[in-house]
Design an enzyme around this catalytic site. Structure first.
Site, PDB file in Angstrom:
ATOM      1  N   CYS A 102       0.820  -1.223   0.000  1.00 28.48           N
ATOM      2  CA  CYS A 102       0.000   0.000   0.000  1.00 28.48           C
ATOM      3  C   CYS A 102       0.848   1.265   0.000  1.00 28.48           C
ATOM      4  O   CYS A 102       0.321   2.367  -0.121  1.00 28.48           O
ATOM      5  CB  CYS A 102      -0.954  -0.012   1.183  1.00 28.48           C
ATOM      6  SG  CYS A 102      -1.831  -1.556   1.277  1.00 28.48           S
ATOM      7  N   HIS A 153      -3.457   6.687   2.661  1.00 28.52           N
ATOM      8  CA  HIS A 153      -3.926   5.406   2.140  1.00 28.52           C
ATOM      9  C   HIS A 153      -5.327   5.111   2.690  1.00 28.52           C
ATOM     10  O   HIS A 153      -5.575   5.233   3.888  1.00 28.52           O
ATOM     11  CB  HIS A 153      -2.942   4.305   2.541  1.00 28.52           C
ATOM     12  CG  HIS A 153      -3.427   2.928   2.258  1.00 28.52           C
ATOM     13  ND1 HIS A 153      -3.986   2.569   1.049  1.00 28.52           N
ATOM     14  CD2 HIS A 153      -3.457   1.818   3.033  1.00 28.52           C
ATOM     15  CE1 HIS A 153      -4.334   1.304   1.102  1.00 28.52           C
ATOM     16  NE2 HIS A 153      -4.031   0.816   2.285  1.00 28.52           N
ATOM     17  N   ASN A 173     -10.402  -0.571   0.149  1.00 27.45           N
ATOM     18  CA  ASN A 173      -8.944  -0.448   0.176  1.00 27.45           C
ATOM     19  C   ASN A 173      -8.389  -0.999  -1.143  1.00 27.45           C
ATOM     20  O   ASN A 173      -8.500  -2.189  -1.405  1.00 27.45           O
ATOM     21  CB  ASN A 173      -8.426  -1.245   1.383  1.00 27.45           C
ATOM     22  CG  ASN A 173      -6.921  -1.248   1.506  1.00 27.45           C
ATOM     23  OD1 ASN A 173      -6.213  -0.912   0.561  1.00 27.45           O
ATOM     24  ND2 ASN A 173      -6.432  -1.646   2.667  1.00 27.45           N
TER      25      ASN A 173
END
Ligand code: ACO
Length: 324
Positions: free
Chosen positions: A112, A249, A279
């Protein structure tokens, strides 16, 4: 001395929307559990498009918006943990798809934080004076990496891609950065393990799917990522008040809430879109950035200061402060 600037942004997500209610029909979960714990309401799931196809759509948009020809590109970096294949790389497929015949292309894997690490690398390529124009994309089809019988992970992730065009600039736009890895804590987040497999090896039983110790990752974000952002602000002399927006993020709305308090930046400055996309790992920051440009929140005229920050598997975490 050459500097780099983000001159265009773009994002592309698959058409198919899967809501929390849709998920509750195929596993033991509920909209109430998912939205109260994470803020996520729905996500995009690819029906038939691979990671390189999502990334190619982003690259095409970046070229069209900037009026650039594919031959003008010097490099293409794709951040991903869900490549079509290890070889050829997703970036090589994009390079072929758009006909960027003069560009070298490679994937960068940092989960990520992948887009942040890639953008930092790309900025240095341009700053070196050797390259003038390149594309950095975060692209994921995480739906193919998930264990769909595991409700603890399957509800959290989505598919999508976002990216930026980087060009030379006479002014400095990348003001400060902090990139970090702690491989000793890698167990809390794993995916894509390929075991030993040869006539000379013992076979491995490791599952290739995404596994996550959610609590450990939550604590890591609140503790390590927040402290590293705080330290970056202190060492760079840029205060929370100097920032127009923070693009973190997009893992969990509660992480944003806690992070804002811990770092001491107004909560309103944290942009969020995990409600719509879940996500998307390396794609989350560039999708949020490109959507914010589309909505007119970020203007790309060099007048705003933003903090871009990613964190996840590795463990990795990194932040860039950019005049955008
Ligand atoms: N639906 C319903 N119940 C569920 C679900 C679900 N989808 N998933 C878990 N549960 C249950 C569990 O079984 C458990 O039940 P039990 O108490 O009867 O055993 C209960 O809910 C609580 O489970 P926890 O895992 O303790 O839930 P928690 O409150 O910690 O929330 C979550 C889990 C949302 C994953 C949270 O820990 C989190 O957000 N962590 C951070 C994740 C993250 O940020 N990842 C980003 C970095 S990684 C990357 O981006 C690749």
């Amino acid at each position: 001395m050459a500097f780099a600037k983000i001159s265009q942004t773009a994002y592309y997500v698959p058409e198919q929307i899967v809501t929390n209610d849709d998920l509750s029909k195929i596993m033991d979960t509920s909209d109430e559990w998912i939205s109260s714990r994470t803020g996520i309401k729905e996500r995009r799931i690819s029906r038939n498009q691979e990671t390189s196809e999502l990334a190619t759509e982003v690259a095409k948009q970046l070229l069209a918006k900037s009026g650039s020809q594919p031959e003008e590109l010097d490099f293409i970096i794709v951040a991903t943990i869900s490549p079509d294949s290890m070889m050829p790389t997703t970036a090589a497929r994009v390079q072929a798809n758009i006909g960027a015949t003069n560009a070298f292309a490679y994937d960068l894997t940092a989960a990520c934080s992948g887009f942040i690490f890639s953008l930092s690398t790309a900025e240095k390529l341009i700053k070196s004076g050797a390259y003038q124009k390149g594309i950095v994309i975060g692209a994921e089809v995480l739906s193919k990496t998930l264990d769909w019988s595991d409700r603890r992970t399957a509800v959290l992730f989505g598919d999508g891609a976002g990216g930026v065009l980087l060009e030379t600039s006479e002014k400095e736009h990348f003001l400060a950065e902090s990139l970090n890895t702690d491989g000793s804590r890698s167990d809390s987040l794993r995916s894509g393990k390929s075991g030993l497999n040869s006539p000379y090896s013992e076979s491995s039983e490791d599952a290739p799917f995404m596994t996550m110790d959610g609590r450990a990752i939550f604590d890591f974000a609140i503790r390590d990522v927040a402290s590293s952002i705080k330290e970056l602000l202190e060492t760079s002399g840029i205060s929370g008040d100097d920032l127009d927006y923070t693009l973190l993020h997009q893992a969990n709305i509660r992480i944003l809430d806690k992070m804002a308090k811990k770092i001491g930046i107004e909560r309103d400055k944290f942009l969020a879109n995990m409600m719509s996309y879940g996500n998307t790992s390396a794609a989350s920051v560039p999708i949020l950035l490109a959507e914010s440009v589309e909505n007119g929140i970020i203007r790309l005229d060099g007048s705003q200061t933003v903090l871009l920050s990613g964190f996840g598997g590795g463990l990795t975490w990194g932040s860039l402060i950019v005049k955008i």
